[in-house]
Structures are given as structure tokens and as C-alpha cells.
Design an enzyme around this catalytic site. Structure first.
Site, short mmCIF file in Angstrom:
data_model
loop_
_atom_site.label_atom_id
_atom_site.label_comp_id
_atom_site.label_asym_id
_atom_site.label_seq_id
_atom_site.Cartn_x
_atom_site.Cartn_y
_atom_site.Cartn_z
N LYS B 81 0.95 -1.09 -0.04
CA LYS B 81 0.03 -0.07 0.04
C LYS B 81 0.74 1.23 0.10
O LYS B 81 1.97 1.26 0.65
CB LYS B 81 -1.02 -0.11 1.14
CG LYS B 81 -1.94 0.93 1.01
CD LYS B 81 -2.78 0.80 2.38
CE LYS B 81 -4.05 1.95 2.47
NZ LYS B 81 -4.93 2.09 3.73
N SER B 161 -9.98 2.39 2.76
CA SER B 161 -9.06 3.05 2.02
C SER B 161 -7.88 2.12 1.30
O SER B 161 -7.39 2.40 0.10
CB SER B 161 -8.27 4.09 2.79
OG SER B 161 -7.28 3.46 3.56
N SER B 185 -10.47 0.19 7.13
CA SER B 185 -9.75 0.27 5.75
C SER B 185 -9.26 -0.85 5.27
O SER B 185 -8.75 -1.10 4.08
CB SER B 185 -8.75 1.57 5.60
OG SER B 185 -9.28 2.63 5.52
#
Ligand SMILES: [Mg+2]
Ligand SMILES: [Zn+2]
Lengths: 95, 492, 485
Positions: B81, B161, B185
Site C-alpha cells: 500500500k 482506503s 480500511s
């Protein structure tokens, strides 16, 4: 509590975010909407409740006083938009 | 000659075994993924791909495999990420303000993954500064889910997210990915994309080198296609880090060993507050199915109450923006990242931050600034901290009656990328089932359980008490076994 | 003795509170492992944490915690076994994180006291409000480029103790004494070197005035970062006068932050601080509360040195010194140690005279610290011994001392080398006296008829005849005997 333009202007200045005058009204609306929604918390009885301020209840660890870092000015400045003679440069500040 | 399509659809566990048997090389495995990534550019899962880094690491992995020195994730291709700082590789948090930023350091978690022999394929897209539940707030464009609703052609959100992570894993562009979870998330996008997402106990994974959103909530975790893969990855990712004061000085349990423990005799808590009026019927039905699966496997269920559930979201939307407003003050155009020049320092700040941050980030910074400001602190921030304490207490009391809690992960399946989303509060409701555990700091996982009538994945969430990820994994494995979720996208 | 400003409308009293930022003596920073040394090249003592890079996290320096507790104990203050680090949020170019990690409503040290010794021999107790730990900001350099300010983060993250007094000070002089006393205590404790030029001790002064007799607290102004005791005193004096002038001309004072311009002798508002601040303090979520137990405090307490007040009391009691003399000696630990070495087993008052007047005189004149004194305590002690055993007259001792200060040599060697031994041999003095009596029959007559003041003249003559080496005591005794007979 709903916000007004002056308050939003003040917050924006505190946060150092330029909010153009034309966006002010819509920002006021959105922030007021969110605030109105979060204000439901006022109904929760929290008398005598100790606030929870962190994510953990572990003890704060301490580190020994030893020099283990520093001496890497190039790495520190590597991403600087304006670096000169080992310094970061910013617009002139008048004190 | 290996079948490359087959290579990308494998689990980490299977790839680990076959790499050890030298059925194929780490480089072949990596190349297969790089090829898949290339074909799936349209999904926009990656902000940058790092094929050179990947091949170089894969070659090194092959050397170690050859010499019998394979690490726990030797040769396994992973996506990282873009909230994890990676040395020499652009790290943006999906924000324009960090465009071009190349950290001179590696986050603890990504370093651990690297040390275990894994291969970084690239940096995964996300909501800007991890603020969002749809991955639509990324400066680098939204991520598309590989899933489509039955009979519809329009693109869906992967959730957020960690939306790039969810899409990459679901579409078999990476065998696993790192995610971070502040209010859901990891778990919510895992649910939307039909994969497994684990948010460990706050303090399990070091936060050092992860771009901070809300420091008291942020926690890294794995996103994988199976529960076992999540256990394998988490074991590598977590562990004590003296550079993070909130990192737990605890030994890392053998999560993989917990997978076979089963749930016989476990008490599963079912919180009635998670079944509000108007709960999506398919979500409710899936939840019931999950309860039955656990009962069938020998668990008992117990009704529990988490009375402050309703207050969790508003609490979160005070705490998280407040911390974010402070954490994001360092993006000022002085030491790194983008700068918009100004005549004065303050003008430079205001212009830099106005141009560098997107709408949702600015909105949260302004809210956070407001709730901390003089005269409002007690009514908002302090109040929220007290309610947070009550929410944590709810869980502590519940875990006196049960060993694990089962809930739906999200109130709905994925929604359309172009569905109108102009009410921030409506968007925040996506996290209604995940936020309470984040506030309490307890571990939570989402396991894909079924498809809804539109053919979209729905996940079930398992929560346990702090530091009891092992029980969480046991329950997740039973759910996975019962669900037989076969619907991965991108798999052959 | 109270300090009042005589205005047009009446008399005014000044109310002063001081905030001192004292750099903790430590090897590394408060929350990072970068070094704290003074004077290194720009940004060479900076970690990614100090530079506020994304994802960087603070870890507290254990030694800084100990130093704060030690200082708290030295100020006889309440030690808080649970304190909280908070973020103070504001934007400034040399504040990399956009917040300063400080302590707000729960500081590590609470209320304490500092005793001032006033020149008139009285004492004044000044309240300490609190002491908290915080990180320093970096340094802005404004004069290196025509249109830019340059930022050096070497200081960023350096551990500071902010020591806040109660508004108990009533004159520039008291403010000066407070700073000197605080610095003395910090140096005794070894927690701060007190060096104001290098910025390891900085002072902000909160100043307001009120009519004498009033107990109200009027609007105060904060004068920031004054870098010497003298300038603090001057700045307070100027600021107080300014307030009186404003009030007397019907104006009002704005609460604001000001800078002292020592060249112009005036304070002016700080431009960069014009904007009204709202620091939005909240507990730092990266740091749990700072906690320690009784044993931790007890261990520090057991290793505290004797502090100036206690030492002063002991000097008064054991050495019979006046409070003022004892106060001068104990202000610096090295001075007190030196004195004690000289005074040990000797006449303490004499030792004090030699140390406080003669030695300090030489050191001050040369700008030399006592650690570099050319006259060692051992040698000065020896000099006192030579006076005591009548080897040297006090006049001769002064001469020897000057040579000691010049050469660093031991007094015995100097005396030996220069033949400066005092003549106590009565035979030699007898002869000199006999000759003087024989040559000055008229003076002898006058003395004998009652003009005893002439004794001094006779002694002088004897000293002259012996090139100053005659012991004046022996000399007087013999003279008296012979003049009477
Ligand atoms: Mg202050
Ligand atoms: Zn301060």
C-alpha cells in the site's frame, strides 16, 4: 452548532489551507452537516468516565540516552523543494 | 514450462510449497504477476509498479531458495500500500502533496516483509492519506473493483482506503498485499472484493514508516485470498519495534498453528446493536448463515450487547480528523513534497496545502482543527475520548461472556464508482461495523462469505479481545471452510 | 527597598513572571537518537524524526526524564509520577512536525520554590509554577540570503525543560537574581549548563504593571528569547516603563509577544507572532502517559548533590561566614569546592577573604573560570599557612599571591627563590630598632610623653630598614618594650 463563514475562515487560517471565497459557503454547509451529525454524542452520559486518549494501555517505553542517528544531511535534504548550503530554504520571514 | 495464469491464482501457502519443491522459480512467479499487472492497468490498482525492484528481489530469492536459506515469504510477490514508506521508491499516500517523495528509509513492516524474502511488485493505490471508504479520493484516480454486478457493465468501487490492495489481491495481480486499517480500511475493501483482510490488535504491527492518518487507530495488516495466507503474512509483519512507542513488546504467536484449532466449545457473541432496523436483508441473512456455520462446527452463540455502538461513528469522526489535522501539519512544502511558492511563509503554506490536498482530506483537516480549537475541545474532542472509553469498555464486558464476536463486515456490497456520493456522512456509514473495533483497539478480520443476489461479495467480520488473534484466526478458518467462497475474480 | 516606577499619576509596581527554557544536558535528543552538541554544520545532527518525515515516531529519552525529575527535586517541587505529552500545534518553518511535543495540563513537575538572597541580607521565596519537558524547534537564519530564510534543524528535538515561575517577581533586579539562582541550581544538578550565549538557557519574561497597592493583574506582554541576564533586566525595565507611559496617557496594553532590541534599548511587537494563536493542545497519540514509581524518584533523590541553599547554610554555620559571603561562594559549585579546600583546617574568614576578593578579583579581571585558575586551592591554602606561621606578613603574602597568579608556582618556592621570608628573628629586628631609637631621640621623647600615634611611624622605619621583611607583630612588641624602658 452550525458554522459561519468567519469561523471557517479562521479554521482555514489555523490549518494553513487557502479556501477561496467562492468555496466558503459550500465548505460551511458540508462542515456544518458533519458537525450536526457528530453532535449526537452530547446525548451520551460520560459522567465520571476517564478519557481514552491513545490506542494502547501498554506502558510508555524509554530509550537509553545514546547517539544512534544524525550525520546524514544529504538524506535529510534529499526531498527538499529548496535546499541550499545544507539548509532548507523558505520565503524570508520577518520577526 | 509453468502455466503463468495458474501461477497468479495460487495461494501464498501453495506457492511457498511449490517454490520449495522448485516447481518454478521466484522470478517466474514474479514475471507472471508483472504480466498480469500489465494487463490489468485499467483497474488502476498501482500508483507505481516496480518491475526492476521485483525482478531483482525475485532473483535474490531464487538464490536463497537454491541455497536452502528461504525466508517465510521467500519469492512471494506482494503489493505494498502506498502508505508504507519504501526506500528510494516514491511514496505518496495517494496525495498530490507527496508526489515525487522518495523516502530515504523503509517502513518497519515493509522491511520485515523484505527480510522474509518477499518481492515488492509496486505501490498500491488508496484513498488519499487513507481517508475514505471507496478509493475515490486518490489523487492518482479511483481504483476499480475487478467485480461487476450481474447484468451491469458499470465499474464498482473496491472499498477503501486499501482499495488498491483489495483489487490487486482479488484480481490476482499480487498474492497478498499490505493494508492499513484506521476505521475499517482493511476489512471493508476485503469484504467488497471478496478477499480476507486482517486488522490485528493495535500495537501488533509497527507504525514506524507508515504515513500517519490517525495515530491512535492506524494499524497495518495483511490482505490475502485465504485465511491461511493472512496468518502467514501477519506473522512476518508484526512484532515488537522499539522505534514505535505503541508497539507491543510481545512474542509473535504462531497464527498458522491456530488455524486448525476449530471452534468447538467457543462462545460466539452476537451483538444485537449490529442488527439495526433497515439492515440490508441479504447482509442479515448472510450473518445468520455464518452463525449457523459456527454452530455446526461446535461453537455456541451468545447474545451480547455493545450499547455504545451507535456512538462509534461520530466518535471516530472526531478522533480521527483531530489526530489527522495534527499529523498532516508536516506537509507544508518545506522539507519534502510539493510546494507552491508564496510571497510569505504563511502564503506558501496555505497555497501548498490548498493545492496539495484533495477535498476529503481538507474537509477532515478543517473538522479536526475545529474540534481541537479553543472553546470546542471539551465539547468535541474530550467528549469523544470519553465515549471511546465507553466503547472499549463495552467490548471488555462483552468478552467476559464470549470468546469471539461475529458481525457483518459492511452494511452493503460494493457500490458503483459513479454512484452519487456527495454526502460525506452517508459515505462514512460504510464503516459502521468496523469502526467500533478500531476505537477499542481490538483485532478484527473480514472473511468472504458469499455473493449477494447481484453476484457481489459480502464478508463476515470476526472480532476478539486484544492480543487474541489466534482465536480470531481459528474462527475465520471455520468460516472460510464452510463458506467455500469460490468466486475470485481474475482467477482462471 | 521595593522597586517602584514613579509616574505622572502615581507610583507603579511591576509584576514579572519568567519562563526559562533550559536545555537538558544529554547526549541525544528528547525523542530521537541524533546528537545535541552545539555548533555543528547545518542539518548534520538531524534524524528523520527531527525532520518530521512521514511515518516517523518519537521514543522518549530516559535520561531526559531523570534530568527533569532531578531538577524538580532541586527546586523542592512536586514530582508528578504520571504526566502527559501533548502536541502544541502551530506552523513555523523551523517546527518540522507542525507541532511541538510538550506537556500541557499534566507536567512532570508541579509547584516548587526558589529562594532569592537579596543584597540587604533578606531572602525572598519565589514560587515555581511548573516544569515540563518539551522539544526545541530548529533555527531560522534570516541574514544569509536577500529573499530567503534558511532552516537548520540541528536544534529541533533537543530536550528542554520549561521552568515557569509564578508572577512573584517585583523588580528587574529580582528577575536577575532569580535567573542567576536558577542557573546555579541547574549547574549544581548537572541538568543544564546554563549557557545563555549558546542558547542552552533562554528566558521569556511576562511583564505587567499596576498601581502600588493594587492587587489586580493587568494585561501582560511576553518578551521572548532574551539571551543574557543583563538584557532580561533591561528589557523588563523598558517594558514596565512603556506600560506606565501607555496607561498614563490613557491608552491600554495589548496582550502580545515582543522582542527586546538591546541596541535600541526597547521592545517591539514580534511580527511573526501577530497572528492570534490557538495551539490546539491534545495528548500525543504516539506517546502513552509518562509514568514512574517512588523508587525511581528515590534513586534520583539519593544522588542529589548538596544544593546552594543547603551549602550556604552550612557555610554560615560551620565557617562562621555571613549569609552574603556564603551566598557568593556557593553560587558556583566549583567556587564552593575551591573555598572548602582552602578553608579546611584554616581560618575560614581569612580563606573567604582570599578566595572572594583576591582570587575572584584576578579571575574576573582575566575572564578565567575557576577551573582554569592559575592559583590552585592547594597553593592558596599553603599561602594561608605561611601567613599563619608568620613566614609572611599579609603585605608580603599579597606580593607572593600576585606572583602565584602570574606564574602558577607554589608559594613556598616563590618565597624560597626570592628570599621573601619575614624576619621574626628578634636579634635582627633588635638591632634595627636600637639604631632607629638612637637616631631619633626627639621622636622617642615625644612618644614617651604620650604621643602614642608615633608607634606607626616607628614600625614603618623598622620595616624600611628590613626591606619589609620584619614581622610587624614582633616588631611592634619589641618597639613598645624598648620605647618604654
Ligand atoms: Mg511558554
Ligand atoms: Zn516552551
Amino acid at each position: 452548532m452550525s458554522l459561519d463563514k468567519a469561523t471557517v475562515r479562521k479554521i482555514a487560517t489555523l490549518a494553513r489551507i487557502d479556501v477561496p471565497e467562492t468555496d466558503l459557503e459550500s465548505t460551511v454547509q458540508q462542515l456544518s452537516g458533519i458537525l450536526k451529525w457528530i453532535e449526537q454524542l452530547a446525548e451520551v452520559n460520560t459522567d465520571g468516565v476517564a478519557p481514552m486518549s491513545g490506542g494502547t494501555d501498554l506502558k510508555l517505553p524509554w530509550r537509553p540516552d545514546a547517539v544512534t542517528d544524525g550525520g546524514k544531511v544529504d538524506a535529510v535534504l534529499a526531498n527538499a523543494p529548496d535546499a541550499q548550503d545544507g539548509f532548507f530554504g523558505v520565503p524570508k520571514v520577518v520577526e | 514450462m509453468p502455466d503463468f495464469t495458474d501461477l497468479t491464482a495460487m495461494t501464498i501457502a501453495a506457492a511457498r510449497a511449490r517454490l520449495a519443491k522448485k516447481d518454478f522459480t521466484a522470478l517466474e512467479l514474479t514475471d507472471a504477476h508483472l504480466a498480469a499487472m500489465d494487463k490489468a492497468r485499467d483497474l488502476n490498482a498501482f500508483i507505481v509498479t516496480t518491475p526492476d525492484v521485483a525482478r531483482e528481489r525475485a532473483k535474490a530469492a531464487d538464490v536463497r531458495i537454491q541455497s536452502g536459506k528461504a525466508g517465510a515469504l521467500e519469492g512471494i510477490p506482494l503489493g505494498i500500500k502506498d502508505l508504507f514508506c519504501t526506500e528510494g521508491v516514491q511514496t505518496t499516500a495517494a496525495s498530490h502533496i507527496l508526489e515525487g517523495f522518495k523516502p530515504q528509509y523503509e517502513s518497519t513492516v515493509s522491511q520485515k516483509l523484505r527480510d522474509a524474502g518477499s518481492v515488492m511488485l509496486g505501490k498500491l493505490n488508496l484513498d488519499e492519506f487513507a481517508m475514505g471508504s471507496s478509493n475515490m479520493t486518490s489523487y492518482f484516480g479511483p481504483v476499480k473493483s475487478p467485480w461487476k454486478a450481474k447484468g451491469r457493465a458499470d465499474d464498482l468501487v473496491p472499498g477503501g482506503s486499501s482499495g488498491g490492495s483489495a483489487t490487486a489481491v482479488s484480481a490476482c495481480l499480487a498474492m497478498g498485499a499490505t493494508g492499513t486499517d484506521t476505521g475499517g480500511s482493511i476489512r471493508q475493501p476485503a469484504s467488497f472484493c471478496g478477499i480476507v483482510g486482517v486488522k490485528p490488535t493495535y500495537g501488533r504491527c509497527s507504525r514506524w514508516g507508515i504515513v500517519a492518518f490517525a495515530s491512535s487507530l492506524d494499524q497495518a495488516g495483511p490482505m490475502t485470498r485465504t485465511v491461511r495466507d493472512a496468518a502467514i503474512m501477519l506473522k512476518v509483519m508484526c512484532g515488537h519495534d522499539p522505534k514505535d512507542s505503541t508497539s507491543a513488546p510481545l512474542a509473535v504467536p504462531d497464527f498458522e498453528a491456530a488455524l486448525s484449532k476449530g471452534v468447538k466449545g467457543l462462545r460466539i457473541g452476537i451483538p444485537n446493536e449490529y442488527r439495526p432496523d433497515g439492515l440490508n436483508a441479504e447482509v442479515a441473512a448472510l450473518w445468520d448463515k455464518g452463525i449457523q456455520w459456527l454452530k455446526d462446527a461446535g461453537a455456541t452463540t451468545v447474545e451480547i450487547s455493545l450499547p455504545h455502538t451507535k456512538s462509534a461513528l461520530p466518535t471516530y469522526y472526531i478522533v480521527a480528523p483531530a489526530e489527522a489535522s495534527s499529523n498532516l501539519a508536516r506537509y507544508d512544502g518545506v522539507r519534502f513534497g510539493q510546494r507552491v511558492e508564496g510571497k510569505t511563509l504563511d502564503e506558501m503554506y496555505a497555497k501548498t496545502r490548498a493545492a496539495g490536498f484533495g477535498t476529503e482530506v481538507k474537509r477532515r483537516i478543517l473538522i479536526g482543527t475545529y474540534v481541537l480549537s479553543a472553546g470546542y475541545y471539551d465539547a468535541y474532542y474530550l467528549k469523544a475520548q470519553k465515549v471511546r472509553a465507553l466503547i472499549a469498555r463495552d467490548f471488555t464486558e462483552a468478552f467476559e461472556k464470549c470468546d469471539a464476536i461475529l458481525t457483518p463486515t459492511a452494511p452493503s456490497a460494493a457500490f458503483g464508482l459513479h454512484d452519487k456520493q456527495d454526502d460525506p456522512v452517508a459515505m462514512y456509514l460504510n464503516d459502521v461495523f468496523t469502526v467500533p473495533a478500531s476505537l477499542a483497539g481490538i483485532p478484527g478480520a473480514s472473511v468472504p462469505a458469499d455473493l449477494n443476489s447481484e453476484g457481489l461479495p459480502l464478508g463476515l467480520q470476526v472480532l476478539t479481545k486484544r492480543w487474541d488473534e489466534e482465536t480470531m484466526f481459528s474462527v475465520c478458518q471455520v468460516l472460510e471452510d464452510a463458506a467455500k467462497f469460490p468466486f475470485l475474480k481474475g482467477a482462471p | 527597598m521595593s522597586y517602584v516606577i514613579k509616574g505622572e499619576t502615581g507610583q507603579w509596581e511591576v509584576v514579572i513572571g519568567l519562563e526559562v527554557h533550559a536545555q537538558v544536558i544529554s547526549k541525544s535528543k528528547l525523542f530521537s537518537g541524533a546528537p545535541t552538541e552545539f555548533g555543528a554544520g547545518p542539518n548534520t545532527q538531524v534524524s528523520f524524526i527531527d525532520a518530521g518525515m512521514p511515518g516517523m515516531l518519537p521514543v522518549i529519552n530516559a535520561h531526559a526524564v531523570e534530568q527533569a525529575v532531578r531538577t524538580g527535586l532541586g527546586l523542592k517541587a512536586k514530582i508528578n509520577q504520571r504526566s502527559v505529552f501533548a502536541r502544541k500545534n502551530y506552523f513555523y518553518a523551523d517546527l518540522p512536525q507542525g507541532y511541538q511535543i510538550s506537556q500541557y495540563d499534566m507536567p512532570i513537575v508541579g509547584e516548587g520554590t526558589l529562594i532569592l538572597d537579596m543584597p540587604d541580607g533578606t531572602t525572598r521565596a519565589i514560587g515555581i509554577e511548573r516544569l515540563h519537558l518539551e522539544q526545541d524547534a530548529g533555527k531560522s537564519v534570516h541574514d544569509m540570503h536577500p529573499s530567503k530564510t534558511f532552516i537548520d534543524l540541528n536544534r529541533a528535538g533537543v530536550p528542554l525543560m520549561e521552568i515557569v515561575s509564578k508572577p512573584d517577581l517585583r523588580s528587574p533586579e529580582e528577575a536577575g537574581l532569580y535567573l542567576k539562582k536558577l542557573r546555579s541550581i541547574l549547574r549544581y544538578l548537572g541538568t543544564c549548563d546554563g549557557n545563555m550565549e549558546e542558547g542552552s538557557m533562554r528566558c521569556d519574561a511576562n511583564v505587567s504593571v499596576r498601581p502600588v497597592g493594587s492587587t489586580e493583574l493587568r494585561t501582560r506582554c511576553e518578551i521572548k528569547n532574551v539571551n543574557s541576564v543583563r538584557f532580561v533586566m533591561q528589557a523588563i525595565e523598558h517594558e514596565a516603563m512603556r506600560h506606565v507611559d501607555v496607561y498614563e496617557s490613557g491608552g491600554s496594553i495589548n496582550q502580545e509577544t515582543r522582542l527586546y532590541d538591546s541596541n535600541k534599548g526597547e521592545t517591539r511587537p514580534m511580527r511573526s507572532k501577530e497572528f492570534a494563536h490557538d495551539y490546539r493542545y491534545f495528548p500525543d497519540p504516539d506517546l502513552q502517559p509518562l509514568e514512574f514509581d517512588d523508587a525511581f524518584v528515590a534513586a534520583i533523590k539519593s544522588k542529589l548533590p548538596e544544593l546552594p541553599d543547603d551549602k550556604q547554610a552550612r557555610f554560615i554555620k560551620d565557617y562562621g561566614l555571613s549569609a552574603y559571603d556564603a551566598g557568593v561562594l556557593v553560587a558556583e559549585q566549583e567556587n564552593a569546592l575551591y573555598f572548602e579546600e582552602v578553608a579546611k583546617g584554616r581560618d575560614a574568614k581569612l580563606a573567604n577573604n582570599w578566595v572572594s576578593s583576591n582570587l575572584f578579583g584576578v579571575l574576573n579581571a582575566r575572564g578565567v573560570a575557576i577551573g582554569d585558575s592559575p592559583v590552585s586551592a592547594k597553593n592558596l591554602g599553603r599561602l594561608l599557612d605561611l601567613i599563619a606561621d608568620n613566614t609572611l606578613s599579609s603585605r608580603m603574602a599579597k606580593e607572593v599571591f600576585e606572583i602565584m597568579a602570574e606564574t602558577g608556582n607554589a608559594p613556598d618556592a616563590i618565597v624560597e627563590e626570592r628570599g621573601m621570608k619575614q624576619i621574626t628573628d628578634t636579634g635582627a629586628i633588635d638591632a634595627a630598632i636600637d639604631q632607629i631609637i638612637a637616631q631619633n631621640a626627639d621622636k622617642v621623647e615625644q612618644y614617651r610623653s604620650g604621643k602614642e600615634q608615633l608607634m606607626g611611624w616607628f614600625v614603618g622605619q623598622v620595616m624600611k630598614a628590613t626591606q619589609g621583611k620584619a614581622n610587624p607583630g614582633v616588631c611592634g612588641e619589641l618597639l613598645r618594650k624598648k620605647l618604654k624602658s
